[in-house]
Design a protein around this motif. Sequence first.
Motif, mmCIF file in Angstrom:
data_model
loop_
_atom_site.group_PDB
_atom_site.id
_atom_site.type_symbol
_atom_site.label_atom_id
_atom_site.label_comp_id
_atom_site.label_asym_id
_atom_site.label_seq_id
_atom_site.Cartn_x
_atom_site.Cartn_y
_atom_site.Cartn_z
ATOM 1 N N HIS A 221 60.997 71.764 9.324
ATOM 2 C CA HIS A 221 60.118 70.690 9.781
ATOM 3 C C HIS A 221 58.676 71.063 9.479
ATOM 4 N N GLN A 248 61.271 61.665 -0.182
ATOM 5 C CA GLN A 248 62.237 61.050 0.734
ATOM 6 C C GLN A 248 62.354 61.810 2.053
ATOM 7 N N CYS A 249 61.727 62.991 2.134
ATOM 8 C CA CYS A 249 61.776 63.774 3.376
ATOM 9 C C CYS A 249 60.686 63.373 4.367
ATOM 10 N N LYS A 251 59.390 61.588 7.184
ATOM 11 C CA LYS A 251 60.153 60.939 8.245
ATOM 12 C C LYS A 251 59.304 60.014 9.111
ATOM 13 N N ILE A 252 58.093 60.452 9.479
ATOM 14 C CA ILE A 252 57.236 59.679 10.374
ATOM 15 C C ILE A 252 55.782 59.849 9.948
ATOM 16 N N TRP A 277 57.508 65.805 8.312
ATOM 17 C CA TRP A 277 58.357 65.970 7.137
ATOM 18 C C TRP A 277 59.591 66.749 7.580
ATOM 19 N N GLY A 278 60.769 66.230 7.263
ATOM 20 C CA GLY A 278 62.004 66.896 7.663
ATOM 21 C C GLY A 278 62.859 67.211 6.452
ATOM 22 N N HIS A 281 65.906 65.113 6.220
ATOM 23 C CA HIS A 281 65.742 63.654 6.266
ATOM 24 C C HIS A 281 65.697 63.096 4.852
ATOM 25 N N LYS A 282 66.431 62.033 4.624
ATOM 26 C CA LYS A 282 66.410 61.351 3.335
ATOM 27 C C LYS A 282 66.377 59.849 3.597
ATOM 28 N N CYS A 285 60.708 55.740 6.051
ATOM 29 C CA CYS A 285 59.783 56.437 6.939
ATOM 30 C C CYS A 285 59.368 55.493 8.075
ATOM 31 N N VAL A 299 60.068 50.799 10.302
ATOM 32 C CA VAL A 299 60.751 51.735 9.400
ATOM 33 C C VAL A 299 60.832 51.068 8.036
#
Length: 393
Positions: A221, A248-249, A251-252, A277-278, A281-282, A285, A299
């Motif tokens: 993270h 694509q990572c 996330k928010i 960024w995670g 996560h794919k 956002c 989202v």
Amino acid sequence: MNNNIHNPDVLSCLANLSSDEVFTPPEIANAMLDLLPQELFSDPSVTFLDPCCKSGVFLREIAKRLNKGLEAHLPNREERLGHIFRNQLFGIAITELTSLLARRGVYCSKYPNGPYSVVRFDNAEGNIRYKHITHTWRGGKCVFCGASQAAYGEQARQEGLESHAYEFIHANNPNNLFPMNFDVIIGNPPYQLSDGGGDGSSAQPIYQKFVHQAKRLNPSHLAMIIPARWYSGGKGLDNFRAEMLNDQCMKIIHDFPETADCFPGINIRGGVCYFLWGKKHKGDCLIVNHKNSDTTKMVRPLLEKGTETFIRHNAAVLILSKVKALHEETMDNRVSSRLPFGIPSNFTNYTRHADIEHSIILYRSDRSKHSDKKVFVAPINITKNIKWKDSMK
């Protein structure tokens, strides 16, 4: 006892070093920590790094959460705190001053090997390191961060000024800074450094280098708060912008067009944002727009289909769909970006009168210090979009 006595958090009362090195208010630090999976704070094996410590607020607030979350694993408080501070929390200070401030905020003593430290270390740094780093100059610029040698070189040091050579981004291999892997990297990096351009007020962004370096450590993270100017690129941010918008990572993103909604009393052109960024996560956002006390959430992909620009405001996404449905010409075909002809504002290779070589008219800005507003340049000086030279502008 007087219950009306105001007892504020000391870290909420600090004056900022500058608009480039902004202290993070505790409430913002906690809002960023809220983005993380909360089970991390109940895991004694999870490690945290703040690579740009100023006040130590991130590490301090993480310590609070771990102290509560690890009660079941380590019931003895002294043993629990020892484990947290020695094995889970790590930082890299940006200056010697902030290293002392961060240690004071995290260990309750600027010298963690002293009698007043929450946990006694064998050294005076604990796990918050600071090392004086020198820039590596080449052609008047630092090869790592792009700082101007005139502004941050030896003369500045002789005058007692800070060099602002940040250890984290001056390391060829950041894995050598600590002999371990980090699950979470979180922080508020410095924002810009003078690049020696213009009249000395020109500066280039530097925060993107902290994001790049943090990703090289391969955390699970990553959360940072940075200026939002990267949305539109320019000034050395084009590659970073493309990387972020196609990642694509991501996330928010919490977006603050008005800096004061995040940092009271601070004005940073274009506002600020903080993101999560995670690694696992794919996909789309979560974009959270903040204005005063109002928020909107959506989202969505960072790049809408058929676009190359990040749409900052959630409400504008629906408007874009309606406009595109009309299939009319759009403004990107009628306006250009910065330096459309590749001629900078300090360009001087012109003549006052046309000749065989200098045949193209250049209209100088009214802000120019020179009286000649209509001058002439050679075609070779137009390095971009020369096909526009005879069009209306």
